[in-house]
Design a protein around this motif. Structure first.
Motif, PDB file in Angstrom:
ATOM      1  N   ASP A  29       0.814  -1.218   0.000  1.00 23.93           N
ATOM      2  CA  ASP A  29       0.000   0.000   0.000  1.00 23.93           C
ATOM      3  C   ASP A  29       0.853   1.277   0.000  1.00 23.93           C
ATOM      4  O   ASP A  29       0.333   2.382   0.097  1.00 23.93           O
ATOM      5  N   PHE A  30       2.162   1.130  -0.109  1.00 28.62           N
ATOM      6  CA  PHE A  30       3.109   2.239  -0.237  1.00 28.62           C
ATOM      7  C   PHE A  30       2.982   3.280   0.882  1.00 28.62           C
ATOM      8  O   PHE A  30       3.148   4.478   0.650  1.00 28.62           O
ATOM      9  N   ASP A  31       2.728   2.797   2.111  1.00 32.19           N
ATOM     10  CA  ASP A  31       2.636   3.725   3.241  1.00 32.19           C
ATOM     11  C   ASP A  31       3.940   3.797   4.031  1.00 32.19           C
ATOM     12  O   ASP A  31       4.032   4.517   5.019  1.00 32.19           O
ATOM     13  N   GLY A  32       4.946   3.051   3.606  1.00 29.26           N
ATOM     14  CA  GLY A  32       6.235   3.076   4.293  1.00 29.26           C
ATOM     15  C   GLY A  32       6.255   2.280   5.585  1.00 29.26           C
ATOM     16  O   GLY A  32       7.196   2.354   6.352  1.00 29.26           O
ATOM     17  N   LYS A  33       5.193   1.510   5.827  1.00 29.05           N
ATOM     18  CA  LYS A  33       5.080   0.701   7.042  1.00 29.05           C
ATOM     19  C   LYS A  33       4.709  -0.719   6.644  1.00 29.05           C
ATOM     20  O   LYS A  33       4.209  -0.960   5.557  1.00 29.05           O
ATOM     21  N   LEU A  34       4.959  -1.654   7.565  1.00 28.91           N
ATOM     22  CA  LEU A  34       4.572  -3.038   7.324  1.00 28.91           C
ATOM     23  C   LEU A  34       3.303  -3.367   8.099  1.00 28.91           C
ATOM     24  O   LEU A  34       3.290  -3.283   9.321  1.00 28.91           O
ATOM     25  N   SER A  35       2.269  -3.727   7.383  1.00 31.98           N
ATOM     26  CA  SER A  35       1.064  -4.222   8.043  1.00 31.98           C
ATOM     27  C   SER A  35       1.292  -5.702   8.350  1.00 31.98           C
ATOM     28  O   SER A  35       2.270  -6.302   7.889  1.00 31.98           O
ATOM     29  N   PHE A  36       0.391  -6.286   9.104  1.00 31.20           N
ATOM     30  CA  PHE A  36       0.530  -7.711   9.417  1.00 31.20           C
ATOM     31  C   PHE A  36       0.514  -8.531   8.127  1.00 31.20           C
ATOM     32  O   PHE A  36       1.303  -9.449   7.955  1.00 31.20           O
ATOM     33  N   ARG A  37      -0.383  -8.172   7.206  1.00 35.77           N
ATOM     34  CA  ARG A  37      -0.473  -8.874   5.920  1.00 35.77           C
ATOM     35  C   ARG A  37       0.854  -8.781   5.166  1.00 35.77           C
ATOM     36  O   ARG A  37       1.352  -9.761   4.617  1.00 35.77           O
ATOM     37  N   GLU A  38       1.458  -7.599   5.151  1.00 39.53           N
ATOM     38  CA  GLU A  38       2.726  -7.415   4.455  1.00 39.53           C
ATOM     39  C   GLU A  38       3.851  -8.179   5.154  1.00 39.53           C
ATOM     40  O   GLU A  38       4.749  -8.706   4.504  1.00 39.53           O
ATOM     41  N   PHE A  39       3.779  -8.266   6.480  1.00 45.70           N
ATOM     42  CA  PHE A  39       4.765  -9.038   7.224  1.00 45.70           C
ATOM     43  C   PHE A  39       4.683 -10.513   6.827  1.00 45.70           C
ATOM     44  O   PHE A  39       5.697 -11.167   6.590  1.00 45.70           O
ATOM     45  N   LEU A  40       3.460 -11.031   6.733  1.00 49.02           N
ATOM     46  CA  LEU A  40       3.284 -12.427   6.325  1.00 49.02           C
ATOM     47  C   LEU A  40       3.731 -12.647   4.888  1.00 49.02           C
ATOM     48  O   LEU A  40       4.195 -13.734   4.522  1.00 49.02           O
ATOM     49  N   LEU A  41       3.614 -11.601   4.068  1.00 47.87           N
ATOM     50  CA  LEU A  41       4.041 -11.683   2.675  1.00 47.87           C
ATOM     51  C   LEU A  41       5.536 -11.992   2.569  1.00 47.87           C
ATOM     52  O   LEU A  41       5.976 -12.638   1.624  1.00 47.87           O
ATOM     53  N   ILE A  42       6.318 -11.560   3.548  1.00 53.01           N
ATOM     54  CA  ILE A  42       7.754 -11.857   3.565  1.00 53.01           C
ATOM     55  C   ILE A  42       7.960 -13.370   3.491  1.00 53.01           C
ATOM     56  O   ILE A  42       8.747 -13.874   2.689  1.00 53.01           O
ATOM     57  N   PHE A  43       7.243 -14.100   4.319  1.00 51.25           N
ATOM     58  CA  PHE A  43       7.422 -15.553   4.388  1.00 51.25           C
ATOM     59  C   PHE A  43       6.836 -16.251   3.160  1.00 51.25           C
ATOM     60  O   PHE A  43       7.372 -17.256   2.700  1.00 51.25           O
ATOM     61  N   HIS A  44       5.757 -15.689   2.622  1.00 50.66           N
ATOM     62  CA  HIS A  44       5.176 -16.233   1.393  1.00 50.66           C
ATOM     63  C   HIS A  44       6.169 -16.082   0.237  1.00 50.66           C
ATOM     64  O   HIS A  44       6.402 -17.026  -0.519  1.00 50.66           O
ATOM     65  N   LYS A  45       6.750 -14.894   0.117  1.00 47.66           N
ATOM     66  CA  LYS A  45       7.723 -14.658  -0.954  1.00 47.66           C
ATOM     67  C   LYS A  45       8.969 -15.524  -0.763  1.00 47.66           C
ATOM     68  O   LYS A  45       9.546 -16.005  -1.731  1.00 47.66           O
ATOM     69  N   ALA A  46       9.385 -15.716   0.479  1.00 48.50           N
ATOM     70  CA  ALA A  46      10.562 -16.551   0.745  1.00 48.50           C
ATOM     71  C   ALA A  46      10.286 -17.986   0.319  1.00 48.50           C
ATOM     72  O   ALA A  46      11.131 -18.627  -0.316  1.00 48.50           O
ATOM     73  N   ALA A  47       9.101 -18.491   0.666  1.00 51.04           N
ATOM     74  CA  ALA A  47       8.743 -19.866   0.300  1.00 51.04           C
ATOM     75  C   ALA A  47       8.638 -20.028  -1.215  1.00 51.04           C
ATOM     76  O   ALA A  47       8.961 -21.084  -1.762  1.00 51.04           O
ATOM     77  N   ALA A  48       8.205 -18.975  -1.906  1.00 46.23           N
ATOM     78  CA  ALA A  48       8.051 -19.030  -3.363  1.00 46.23           C
ATOM     79  C   ALA A  48       9.357 -18.722  -4.091  1.00 46.23           C
ATOM     80  O   ALA A  48       9.408 -18.770  -5.322  1.00 46.23           O
ATOM     81  N   GLY A  49      10.416 -18.402  -3.340  1.00 44.25           N
ATOM     82  CA  GLY A  49      11.704 -18.100  -3.950  1.00 44.25           C
ATOM     83  C   GLY A  49      11.750 -16.737  -4.615  1.00 44.25           C
ATOM     84  O   GLY A  49      12.546 -16.517  -5.527  1.00 44.25           O
ATOM     85  N   GLU A  50      10.898 -15.811  -4.174  1.00 45.40           N
ATOM     86  CA  GLU A  50      10.822 -14.481  -4.785  1.00 45.40           C
ATOM     87  C   GLU A  50      11.701 -13.443  -4.108  1.00 45.40           C
ATOM     88  O   GLU A  50      11.690 -12.283  -4.501  1.00 45.40           O
TER      89      GLU A  50
END
Length: 127
Positions: A29-50
């Motif tokens: 959402d380009f707010d310069g902060k990490l929401s909980f959803r965006e925090f979880l996205l870190i692990f999703h991207k890591a698992a997907a090799g992104e």
């Protein structure tokens, strides 16, 4: 600041610029902060090799995971119990901060009330 502290506690401190880049990588959402959803996205991207292998986010993902086939079930149990304990410690810290903030608000309210009472008395003597 929370991301900075977490990375330091995990033993992978980051520079200010590194933290900004980490946030930018998953900030939907380009707010310069990490929401909980965006925090979880870190692990999703890591698992997907992104995520790039040398990125701070990949470091975070690796430091926050456990391989049960290597550690065994007991090792995984200990890992997650330690995580829960760390989270509850953080919650206690947050509760202390909240209590301090509430105390400051209460003191400020008392200060305002005293000032208002003083002004009222002052106006009575001025007349």
């Amino acid at each position: 600041m929370e991301l900075k502290l977490m990375m330091e506690k995990l033993g992978a401190p980051q520079t200010h610029l590194g933290l900004k880049n980490m946030i930018k990588e998953v900030d939907e959402d380009f707010d310069g902060k990490l929401s909980f959803r965006e925090f979880l996205l870190i692990f999703h991207k890591a698992a997907a090799g992104e995520l790039e292998e040398d990125s701070g986010l990949m470091t975070l993902a690796k430091l926050s995971e456990i391989d049960v086939s290597i550690e065994g079930v007991k090792g995984a149990k200990n890992f997650f119990e330690a995580k829960v304990q760390a989270l509850s410690s953080a919650s206690k810290f947050e509760a202390e901060i909240k209590a301090e903030q509430d105390e400051r608000k209460r003191e400020e309210e008392e200060r305002r009330n005293r000032r208002a009472a003083f002004r009222e008395l002052k106006s009575a003597f001025s007349q």
